[in-house]
Design a protein around this motif. Structure first.
Motif, mmCIF file in Angstrom:
data_model
loop_
_atom_site.group_PDB
_atom_site.id
_atom_site.type_symbol
_atom_site.label_atom_id
_atom_site.label_comp_id
_atom_site.label_asym_id
_atom_site.label_seq_id
_atom_site.Cartn_x
_atom_site.Cartn_y
_atom_site.Cartn_z
ATOM 1 N N ASP A 131 -13.118 -1.518 -2.775
ATOM 2 C CA ASP A 131 -12.420 -1.437 -4.059
ATOM 3 C C ASP A 131 -13.120 -0.521 -5.061
ATOM 4 O O ASP A 131 -12.479 0.078 -5.922
ATOM 5 C CB ASP A 131 -12.273 -2.837 -4.672
ATOM 6 C CG ASP A 131 -11.431 -3.746 -3.782
ATOM 7 O OD1 ASP A 131 -10.731 -3.223 -2.887
ATOM 8 O OD2 ASP A 131 -11.486 -4.971 -3.964
ATOM 9 N N LEU A 161 -6.304 5.500 -1.112
ATOM 10 C CA LEU A 161 -5.654 4.348 -0.487
ATOM 11 C C LEU A 161 -6.462 3.821 0.686
ATOM 12 O O LEU A 161 -6.511 2.614 0.917
ATOM 13 C CB LEU A 161 -4.238 4.711 -0.042
ATOM 14 C CG LEU A 161 -3.129 4.268 -0.988
ATOM 15 C CD1 LEU A 161 -3.017 2.748 -1.021
ATOM 16 C CD2 LEU A 161 -3.367 4.779 -2.403
ATOM 17 N N GLY A 181 -11.537 2.812 -4.689
ATOM 18 C CA GLY A 181 -10.076 2.874 -4.598
ATOM 19 C C GLY A 181 -9.446 3.240 -5.930
ATOM 20 O O GLY A 181 -10.114 3.728 -6.844
ATOM 21 N N ARG A 234 -4.907 -6.180 4.680
ATOM 22 C CA ARG A 234 -4.311 -5.553 3.487
ATOM 23 C C ARG A 234 -3.067 -4.731 3.787
ATOM 24 O O ARG A 234 -2.209 -4.583 2.917
ATOM 25 C CB ARG A 234 -5.371 -4.708 2.772
ATOM 26 C CG ARG A 234 -6.459 -5.582 2.168
ATOM 27 C CD ARG A 234 -7.426 -4.799 1.316
ATOM 28 N NE ARG A 234 -8.259 -5.712 0.542
ATOM 29 C CZ ARG A 234 -8.938 -5.369 -0.551
ATOM 30 N NH1 ARG A 234 -8.891 -4.127 -0.996
ATOM 31 N NH2 ARG A 234 -9.663 -6.250 -1.204
ATOM 32 N N LEU A 265 -4.846 -6.010 -6.546
ATOM 33 C CA LEU A 265 -5.298 -5.280 -7.738
ATOM 34 C C LEU A 265 -5.425 -6.261 -8.888
ATOM 35 O O LEU A 265 -4.640 -7.209 -9.005
ATOM 36 C CB LEU A 265 -4.293 -4.187 -8.119
ATOM 37 C CG LEU A 265 -4.062 -3.048 -7.133
ATOM 38 C CD1 LEU A 265 -3.075 -2.039 -7.731
ATOM 39 C CD2 LEU A 265 -5.371 -2.341 -6.765
ATOM 40 N N ILE A 291 -2.465 -4.792 -1.205
ATOM 41 C CA ILE A 291 -3.761 -4.506 -1.825
ATOM 42 C C ILE A 291 -3.884 -5.399 -3.058
ATOM 43 O O ILE A 291 -3.026 -5.327 -3.945
ATOM 44 C CB ILE A 291 -3.835 -3.040 -2.305
ATOM 45 C CG1 ILE A 291 -3.347 -2.060 -1.240
ATOM 46 C CG2 ILE A 291 -5.226 -2.708 -2.830
ATOM 47 C CD1 ILE A 291 -4.297 -1.792 -0.139
ATOM 48 N N ASP A 305 -8.887 1.459 -0.658
ATOM 49 C CA ASP A 305 -8.267 0.175 -1.016
ATOM 50 C C ASP A 305 -7.899 -0.632 0.226
ATOM 51 O O ASP A 305 -8.096 -1.846 0.261
ATOM 52 C CB ASP A 305 -7.014 0.430 -1.869
ATOM 53 C CG ASP A 305 -7.382 0.774 -3.306
ATOM 54 O OD1 ASP A 305 -8.185 0.032 -3.896
ATOM 55 O OD2 ASP A 305 -6.882 1.790 -3.829
ATOM 56 N N THR A 358 0.553 6.882 -6.699
ATOM 57 C CA THR A 358 -0.699 7.641 -6.841
ATOM 58 C C THR A 358 -0.458 9.126 -6.574
ATOM 59 O O THR A 358 -0.930 9.994 -7.325
ATOM 60 C CB THR A 358 -1.763 7.061 -5.888
ATOM 61 O OG1 THR A 358 -1.918 5.667 -6.178
ATOM 62 C CG2 THR A 358 -3.091 7.759 -6.055
ATOM 63 N N SER A 388 -8.325 1.460 -8.429
ATOM 64 C CA SER A 388 -8.702 0.710 -9.650
ATOM 65 C C SER A 388 -9.819 1.398 -10.402
ATOM 66 O O SER A 388 -9.800 1.479 -11.624
ATOM 67 C CB SER A 388 -9.207 -0.694 -9.317
ATOM 68 O OG SER A 388 -8.373 -1.324 -8.413
ATOM 69 N N HIS A 422 0.826 -1.222 0.000
ATOM 70 C CA HIS A 422 0.000 0.000 0.000
ATOM 71 C C HIS A 422 0.853 1.262 0.000
ATOM 72 O O HIS A 422 0.450 2.286 -0.543
ATOM 73 C CB HIS A 422 -1.006 -0.028 1.153
ATOM 74 C CG HIS A 422 -0.409 0.010 2.524
ATOM 75 N ND1 HIS A 422 -0.338 1.150 3.263
ATOM 76 C CD2 HIS A 422 0.144 -0.970 3.289
ATOM 77 C CE1 HIS A 422 0.225 0.884 4.432
ATOM 78 N NE2 HIS A 422 0.525 -0.396 4.478
#
Lengths: 361, 361
Positions: free
Chosen positions: A54, A46, A57, A333, A340, A338, A49, A24, A59, A17
């Motif tokens: 999700d 974050l 987050g 997590r 993905l 995380i 996530d 990010t 994605s 993370h």
């Protein structure tokens, strides 16, 4: 329900993370967001996530936000300002800043007001997407306050008996501190499911149970099946008989207390004139203004434990409390990373290459 | 859904609302309630009857309230007091006064606070039943404010996946002024249906649709049928797949912001120690603290008209907005009278005779 949307292990890549946060943040900076705001925006994504939300987050949301900055729909340096200000309230014109950056600033104001008067409410309009609403509500927790965040989005959801979308998924989040238990954190769309989650469901090929969506004429689809190519979104409750007027009515309340009260029109009209545009509401209640904080937290522990120790109905192994799964996800997590989808990791790599941002993923 | 609960014409007696108010006020006075408070209590009940919210009107509630006074469960002269007070908040120990009398006083305080600071929130515990929550929320309307009322009741409703009731039906009411349109008034239980309404449904022999209640093991009953002799009440959403965690979570929020925050424990625990006991929350938002009141009301009209003009789904003739049916009922019932079941009229006559109260019904 969410179980059916879980990422398949063979499609998942586990990402640390902190590395994800770094990339990010750098991407936000690259599209013009100042470093403090970029770090804040990354923190909001974050946290979604890490908590296992999700749908809100990196994605699902980061690409949308970056495109917004690149096309000028979202301003990296908005001249947001307080347009009305009273001891326990304020209203902000966000000047098309991103909600995940503006809402935390509004929540800080609400917390300061609550310290002084017992209660603080701040609304904001002409704003971008708020991200995971629970983030902003949870900002109240270290202050021994109850936090609330609501967000009014462009129309996607039918009113009860209606055939045309008139309201957003308009989530309501409430965060309440406890003593030894994880905080109570509710974060719910007022539609049956946040539309974001359908995107994930479709990507994963999930089967929807009956009553999740309506057909394009507004009639609820009462057979289980895959996510249709075209569908309309129902208010929470699905059918009038089961209380869809409750989801519909609460969506209206979110719209009124976020958009209308601030003088920002309403979503169904705004969208015709100019696409996009969100309005949000944050509030903080100082618990000490009502009763003893220590006793309150002990009572919250007792309350949450009473709920969790409820005898389960046949076919279920436990009764959950709001925020419990997310607290469990947080432990898992932050330790194991995380998960993905591998396509998302590919997207990060290619986007970083394109924007000349170092990528450790 | 409510349509199936409508009183059959052959069982109904139409009663003038002013005569009903007079008798109701006299009955409250007879059990020791001071005249001002008796008139207030009657006003809350009558507004429910006039608006067509029969579940919270004289038929269903008055007998319960009178018995409460007669057995000492409710105090006619409570020594209620403000235990904490801040510029925008207060918490009241209601000393077992009746909620329909205490909540309006609390709402007056909230309105005064909102005038000064923009926002007012008042909680109250150790209190009797609140009646129709919308009454208290609607007190904000003439002040150009948004009103909110929530009420936490003793446990009757299952948590999602649970087999034991842990939460009350915990309603949420929100009232918002408009310009020429009837005000927006939402008043919803966070359970599938207010338990009160099942009493009426049973009396009328109504058939319940699937998902309305659970069996005594906590499993939702998914076949249509009459109101069972024994059942458990489900949170709004009915099933986890359709969002019952939303009704459950919102019921928790109502409990936390009404009962727990005021230091009054929580319903599931309180009930084990002492039966009965409600806690309530009222709030007022001064619209002027956020934006221009005149523009706000115009926008509300536009918003409500946009919703009402939504194309209906097949099988439906119109889209309603919260408070619309109640406004239509108000016009009809103040003209043609309140339809009471003939047994209810009989009860009034015999109770008046018993208590030596003149009865014009």
């Amino acid at each position: 329900m969410l179980e059916s949307f879980v990422l398949r292990e063979e499609d998942a890549v586990r990402v640390n993370h902190e590395e994800l946060r770094e990339v990010t943040t750098a991407l936000f900076q690259k599209v013009g967001v100042p470093s403090d705001d970029a770090a804040l925006a990354a923190d909001v994504l974050l946290m979604a996530d890490i908590r296992g939300v999700d749908s809100h987050g990196v994605s699902n949301m980061l690409r949308n936000y970056l495109t917004g900055y690149q096309t000028g729909r979202i301003k990296p340096l908005p001249e947001w300002r307080v347009v009305r200000d009273r001891p326990s309230t304020a209203n902000i014109d966000a000047d098309e800043g991103l909600g995940i950056i503006i809402a935390p600033k509004a929540m800080e104001m609400a917390i300061e007001k609550a310290k002084k008067t017992g209660m603080g409410v701040v609304t904001m309009g002409r704003c971008g997407h708020v991200g995971m609403a629970a983030y902003h509500a949870m900002m109240a927790l270290p202050h021994d306050m109850v936090g609330v965040c609501m967000s009014a989005a462009p129309p996607q959801v039918l009113p009860t008996f209606g055939a045309e979308p008139r309201l957003g998924t308009n989530p309501i989040a409430v965060a309440v501190p406890a003593l030894d238990e994880a905080p109570f954190v509710l974060d719910i769309a007022t539609s049956v499911v946040a539309v974001n989650k359908f995107r994930i469901a479709k990507r994963l090929g999930a089967i929807l149970p009956p009553g999740m969506v309506a057909d394009m004429e507004g009639t609820p689809i009462m057979e289980a099946g895959p996510v249709p190519d075209e569908f309309l979104s129902l208010p929470a409750g699905s059918l009038r008989e089961l209380g869809s007027h409750k989801g519909y009515g609460l969506a209206c309340v979110v719209e009124i207390l976020s958009t209308v009260i601030g003088g920002f029109g309403f979503a169904a009209r705004n969208t015709r004139e100019s696409p996009g545009g969100f309005a949000h509401y944050v509030a903080a209640y100082d618990i000490d203004a009502f009763s003893d904080v220590g006793e309150f937290k002990q009572t919250m522990d007792d309350f949450l434990r009473t709920l969790k120790s409820t005898k389960p109905a046949p076919g279920h192994d436990r009764v959950l409390v709001p925020g419990q799964l997310e607290a469990e996800n947080t432990v898992e997590r932050t330790t194991t990373g995380i998960p993905l989808h591998k396509e998302v990791v590919e997207w990060f790599r290619s986007t970083c290459a394109e924007l000349d941002v170092p990528c450790s993923l």
